[in-house]
Design an enzyme around this catalytic site. Structure first.
Site, PDB file in Angstrom:
ATOM      1  NE  ARG A 238      -4.246  -1.322  -0.223  1.00  0.00           N
ATOM      2  CZ  ARG A 238      -4.336  -2.343  -1.059  1.00  0.00           C
ATOM      3  NH1 ARG A 238      -3.285  -2.673  -1.798  1.00  0.00           N
ATOM      4  NH2 ARG A 238      -5.448  -3.044  -1.166  1.00  0.00           N
ATOM      5  CD  GLU A 267      -2.089   4.333  -5.520  1.00  0.00           C
ATOM      6  OE1 GLU A 267      -3.257   3.973  -5.774  1.00  0.00           O
ATOM      7  OE2 GLU A 267      -1.217   3.537  -5.141  1.00  0.00           O
ATOM      8  CG  HIS A 286      -3.001   0.380  -6.959  1.00  0.00           C
ATOM      9  ND1 HIS A 286      -3.308   1.138  -5.856  1.00  0.00           N
ATOM     10  CD2 HIS A 286      -3.218  -0.917  -6.577  1.00  0.00           C
ATOM     11  CE1 HIS A 286      -3.692   0.362  -4.858  1.00  0.00           C
ATOM     12  NE2 HIS A 286      -3.656  -0.901  -5.269  1.00  0.00           N
TER      13      HIS A 286
END
Length: 325
Positions: A238, A267, A286
């Site tokens: 993460r 992000e 991601h």
């Protein structure tokens, strides 16, 4: 074993893949009633009679769920704010979607490691510029059979990534707060208080940990400085576990040779961020979990837990709400 009747609410918004789930659950889980309301008032009314729910429950929605006993999170690591204080205090069990993308994420991890070890980010940039610039120096590559890797987080993804890496002859150690027995391919798994010393021994540090109160900012300036000079950092866990400004500084100083990141503190990463153009950085957006069968695997977790809930059996993927995983 008899099945108890219960009501499960699918909390909006529902994705295209999850819109078919209520009908499927109704046909395969005896005793279940599945509600999928759309407008806010209908959602609150449905939650008032719900024994279980799938989705995200903000504090105001959780307050309407007066008899809730089980909440299925839609992700393995839900976004910040999912485990708010009211949910942590609430008696309902929370389960997550962990171990539904293990093979995809582990394969992506190895792709990132191999790319760093063989200087592929550099050669891709030179290909785009039309430059022929081979590097045959002894230090041009990281020989994996002579390297040491530290996998921080040896759950399903970390264990599989370590196993695959060990097949290249890499010496693999792990750090984990729960796992004590070394998975296949690992020499040992250390407790978290050994992290700082272990960082200095590893040519590769691979992060697979979730975002929790104890892992937020885990890799800050001090921990990056504790890493072995000339080593690499890979993050497929993460984004909030790595402080990006500190990482850029460690790359700029030459302390770290390179990094590969599938998840980032911000992000999407802003277009003007220096990591996009940094010669030591490889970024994927991601997508480590991308691959076939993901939606079906997530449905099976929900369906299995619904069956267990109806039968009064222990649920799978139960979360420690105070730790968010």
């Amino acid at each position: 074993m008899s099945n108890a009747a219960f009501t499960l609410v699918m909390v909006p918004p529902l994705s295209t893949e999850t819109r078919a789930w209520p009908d499927r659950l109704g046909k395969t889980v005896p005793g279940i009633t599945v509600l999928s309301p759309e407008d806010p008032d209908a959602v609150r009314a449905a939650l008032a009679r719900a024994d279980a729910a799938y989705g995200t429950l903000a504090p105001e929605l959780l307050g309407a769920a007066r008899q809730l006993r089980w909440l299925q999170a839609p992700q393995a690591g839900p976004p910040p704010g999912f485990y708010h204080a009211n949910l942590v205090r609430h008696p309902a069990q929370v389960t997550n979607m962990r171990d539904t993308y293990t093979d995809h994420v582990a394969a992506h991890t190895l792709a990132l490691v191999l790319a760093l070890a063989r200087q592929l980010p550099r050669y891709v940039r030179e290909q785009a510029a039309g430059q022929w610039a081979p590097d045959w120096s002894d230090g041009a590559v990281l020989p994996l059979a002579e390297a040491s890797a530290l996998v921080v987080g040896t759950g399903a993804v970390g264990a599989e990534a370590g196993r695959l890496l060990a097949a290249f002859g890499t010496h693999v150690e792990g750090v984990d707060p729960r796992v004590t027995e070394a998975p296949p391919g690992f020499t040992r798994v250390l407790p978290p208080d050994h992290l700082d010393r272990a960082l200095g021994r590893a040519d590769l540090v691979i992060l697979t940990v979730p975002h929790t109160p104890s892992t937020e900012g885990l890799m800050d300036a001090d921990r990056l400085a504790a890493m072995k000079p000339g080593s690499y950092l890979v993050n497929v866990g993460r984004g909030p576990t790595v402080r990006l400004d500190d990482l850029v500084a460690a790359l700029d100083s030459g302390h770290l040779r390179g990094t590969a990141l599938d998840v980032l503190e911000r992000e999407p990463l802003p277009a003007d961020h220096p990591l996009w153009r940094h010669p030591g950085a490889l970024i994927t957006p991601h997508v480590a979990g991308a691959g076939p069968h993901a939606a079906e695997r997530r449905y099976e977790v929900l369906a299995e837990n619904a069956r267990r809930f109806a039968e009064g059996r222990p649920l799978i993927n139960v979360v420690d709400k105070t730790q968010w995983f």
